[in-house]
Design a protein around this motif. Structure first.
Motif, PDB file in Angstrom:
ATOM      1  N   ASP A  44       5.379   9.306   4.138  1.00 55.00           N
ATOM      2  CA  ASP A  44       5.445   8.869   5.527  1.00 55.00           C
ATOM      3  C   ASP A  44       4.095   8.947   6.244  1.00 55.00           C
ATOM      4  OD1 ASP A  44       8.124   8.167   5.498  1.00 55.00           O
ATOM      5  OD2 ASP A  44       8.815  10.161   6.109  1.00 55.00           O
ATOM      6  N   LYS A  92       2.372   5.826   5.542  1.00 60.10           N
ATOM      7  CA  LYS A  92       3.077   4.743   6.225  1.00 60.10           C
ATOM      8  C   LYS A  92       2.704   4.699   7.701  1.00 60.10           C
ATOM      9  CE  LYS A  92       7.763   3.338   7.582  1.00 60.10           C
ATOM     10  NZ  LYS A  92       9.216   3.635   7.420  1.00 60.10           N
ATOM     11  N   ALA A 113       7.813   3.651   2.849  1.00 58.75           N
ATOM     12  CA  ALA A 113       7.349   4.781   2.047  1.00 58.75           C
ATOM     13  C   ALA A 113       8.249   4.825   0.816  1.00 58.75           C
ATOM     14  CB  ALA A 113       7.431   6.077   2.848  1.00 58.75           C
TER      15      ALA A 113
END
Length: 276
Positions: free
Chosen positions: A32, A35, A54
């Motif tokens: 994450d 991302k 992700a």
């Protein structure tokens, strides 16, 4: 890419054909934090053009996530067409898929994405990609996919069981590197090696360079993402922001925040390249 961005304005037997929607780009990170860096870089991107996921850590997890996303998007495009919506991608993607073996071959499905990008932070080989710099790979190689033998490592290619290499979209990779350089970023090409076990010793780093002499960056996802994209007839890129040197593991020397900042900045340039 430019041809795919042009609308089709020919007239069919029942009147003007509907314009095709702009091609979409799937960006796949491992976690994450990567991302979010990519999303910050993309900013207020054109609606529906970029999807960022992700996909998980390692080549297997991310290949499964990428393939699932590509398959669901293609199926959703068929459903939308059945309901009278516009097609999800230009004709080049469909022709590419038809020419390549994979889940879409012979199904009548059209890829919903025109490009897949593996993006994240990773290791750089000293003297080739410094910490804080960027790598836009020319190819993605599974550097540990093969077999140990008494005479050394044999790749899956040498074993005759397939290929451990997927070429990037050469024209787009070169263009992205050029634009990153123009923006003042340090950027390299070369090969991005994908491993399932991150390098932690000088010996392993040297062995990787023996296997892949033009290796520039090390990650754990690029080959998995590129393999999934290839199965769907979609070109791929790998973009790495370098957080550490490939070699002896030294957590104190890692610059993860700096690498995430570089990834954010590179994502902004990627948006400009793909939307210009």
């Amino acid at each position: 890419m430019n041809e795919q961005n042009q609308a089709l304005n020919h007239t069919g037997p029942t009147g003007p054909a509907p314009e095709k929607a702009a091609p979409r780009v799937l960006i796949v990170t491992a976690v994450d934090a990567e991302k979010e860096a990519v999303l910050r870089g993309l900013g207020d991107h054109p609606a529906g053009m970029f999807d960022v996921i992700a996909g998980g850590v390692g080549p297997s997890a991310v290949a499964a996530s990428t393939a699932a996303t590509l398959a669901l998007a293609a199926a959703a495009g068929v459903q939308a067409l059945a309901q009278g919506a516009t097609a999800p991608a230009g004709p080049d993607a469909a022709q590419s898929s038809a020419a390549s073996p994979g889940p879409l071959a012979g199904t009548g499905l059209t890829p919903a994405y025109s490009l897949v990008v593996s993006a994240g932070i990773g290791g750089g080989f000293p003297g080739r990609a410094d910490v804080g710099s960027l790598v836009v790979a020319d190819a993605m190689v599974a550097a540990d996919l093969g077999s140990q033998t008494p005479d050394g490592f044999l790749s899956v290619d040498e074993l005759g069981f397939g290929s451990s290499r997927v070429a990037a979209d050469a024209e787009l990779a070169a263009r992205l590197r050029h634009e990153l350089q123009r923006a003042g970023h340090a950027v390299s090409g070369g090969t991005a090696v994908t491993v399932s076990t991150a390098t932690g010793t000088a010996e392993t780093a040297a062995e990787l360079l023996r296997r892949v002499p033009d290796a520039t960056a090390e990650g754990m996802e690029g080959f998995g993402v590129a393999t999934a994209a290839k199965q769907f007839g979609v070109p791929a890129l790998e973009l790495r922001a370098i957080s550490n040197a490939v070699g002896p593991r030294d957590r104190d020397a890692w610059r993860i925040k700096d690498a995430l900042d570089a990834l954010q900045a590179a994502s902004s340039i990627l948006r400009e390249v793909l939307t210009s």
